[in-house]
Design an enzyme around this catalytic site. Structure first.
Site, PDB file in Angstrom:
ATOM      1  N   ASP A  43       0.837  -1.205   0.000  1.00 18.49           N
ATOM      2  CA  ASP A  43       0.000   0.000   0.000  1.00 18.49           C
ATOM      3  C   ASP A  43       0.873   1.257   0.000  1.00 18.49           C
ATOM      4  OD1 ASP A  43       0.826  -0.130   2.624  1.00 18.49           O
ATOM      5  OD2 ASP A  43      -1.153   0.141   3.510  1.00 18.49           O
ATOM      6  N   GLU A  77       9.376  -4.068  10.378  1.00 20.32           N
ATOM      7  CA  GLU A  77       9.751  -2.758   9.809  1.00 20.32           C
ATOM      8  C   GLU A  77      10.154  -1.793  10.926  1.00 20.32           C
ATOM      9  OE1 GLU A  77       6.980  -1.029   7.036  1.00 20.32           O
ATOM     10  OE2 GLU A  77       8.073   0.878   6.983  1.00 20.32           O
TER      11      GLU A  77
HETATM   12  O1  KIV Z   1       3.514  -1.067   1.542  1.00 20.04           O
HETATM   13  C1  KIV Z   1       4.648  -1.535   1.443  1.00 20.04           C
HETATM   14  O2  KIV Z   1       5.349  -1.348   0.447  1.00 20.04           O
HETATM   15  C2  KIV Z   1       5.136  -2.344   2.546  1.00 20.04           C
HETATM   16  C3  KIV Z   1       6.570  -2.769   2.555  1.00 20.04           C
HETATM   17  C4  KIV Z   1       7.480  -1.638   2.541  1.00 20.04           C
HETATM   18  C5  KIV Z   1       6.867  -3.738   3.629  1.00 20.04           C
HETATM   19  O3  KIV Z   1       4.396  -2.657   3.427  1.00 20.04           O
END
Ligand code: KIV
Length: 290
Positions: A43, A181
């Site tokens: 997202d 993260e």
């Molecule tokens: O939305 C995203 O790209 C993510 C990743 C960075 C883990 O959740």
């Protein structure tokens, strides 16, 4: 073709897993060509493609529009689609209906959702509905309002213990993998040795079972003014190269040097003559008829 069980089986076996975001046919093709293990339709779409200030405005319809494009081009990599904010917060039924759309309409192999203990019911329901789930803990961007900004999580002992407990609970609820993260490397290492599923780090140090980064970040293709986070390594500077290329196109058009004769379709002299165009505005002139 990388399947969910094959991805999960890489825990403690083989080289670290590589996950890259993808948002359309081109980003998918490049990720596939480089042999990534999984493509994540994140997202982050909202910020790197759609121009939103956070991931909160991203809707299921927007995610599906891009996930379908990725699904059409994907060949071998595992395809994981991110459940956007509010697509799973209202309860298991909503979560299953939305996740199933990624499977049916985009060919996704799995979905990803953010959060720990409070998401266990939803994770169990998805797994019961045969939809594999990737968890996501630490700096969870959908919690930006609650966190008061994008801040590294788990620096204090209590918060670290809570995150480690969340990770074990998610694994117990059946996630096949877990994104970590924005957490200190030591905490990511502890969680990685605690849980039986692969951890995929982003800003979580090198002790995870794999790493994920955003396509635009590794290629240096961020929006103007974007501050590159410490954990990103840019392997190219596409933003700079793109700006130079577009400026050159503008100046070539304005100077009349684009298109050249070699970049132009020509008619034969005979046809030009028959149409009464020979010699007019350069048409049919010997130099232009090759
Ligand atoms: O939305 C995203 O790209 C993510 C990743 C960075 C883990 O959740």
């Amino acid at each position: 073709m990388t399947t969910v069980p094959a991805f999960r089986a890489r825990k403690g076996a083989g080289p670290p897993l590589v996950v890259l975001t993808a948002y359309d046919a081109a980003t998918t093709a490049w990720g596939e060509a480089a042999g990534v293990d999984a493509l994540l339709v994140g997202d982050s779409l909202g910020m790197v493609v759609l121009g939103y200030a956070s991931t909160l405005p991203v809707t299921m319809d927007e995610m599906l529009h891009h996930a379908r494009a990725v699904g059409r081009r994907r060949k071998d990599a595992l395809l994981v689609a991110d459940l956007p904010w509010l697509s799973y917060h209202l309860g298991p039924r909503d979560a299953i209906v939305n996740a199933a759309r990624f499977v049916r309409e985009a060919g996704a192999d799995a979905v990803k959702l953010e959060g720990g203990a409070k998401r266990l019911e939803v994770v169990r329901a998805l797994v019961d509905a045969e939809i594999p789930v990737m968890g996501h803990l630490g700096l969870t961007p959908q919690s930006v309002l609650a966190m008061g900004g994008y801040k590294v999580q788990g620096r204090g002992g209590e918060q670290a213990d809570a995150l480690a407990a969340d990770a074990r609970a998610l694994a117990g609820a059946g996630v096949f993998s877990l994104v970590l993260e924005g957490v200190p490397a030591g905490l990511a290492a502890r969680i990685t040795s605690d849980v039986p599923v692969p951890t995929i780090g982003i800003g979580a140090g090198r002790h995870c079972d794999g790493q994920v980064l955003v396509w635009h970040d590794i290629l240096g293709f961020e929006a103007p003014g974007h501050r590159r986070p410490k954990f990103v390594r840019a392997y190219a500077e596409l933003e700079r190269d793109a700006a130079t290329a577009i400026e050159q196109f503008c100046s070539d058009v304005r100077a009349g040097s684009f298109p050249s004769s070699a970049e132009t379709y020509h008619m034969t002299d005979r046809m030009a003559e028959a149409l009464g165009l020979y010699g007019a505005t350069g048409v049919g002139e010997p130099e232009l008829t090759q």
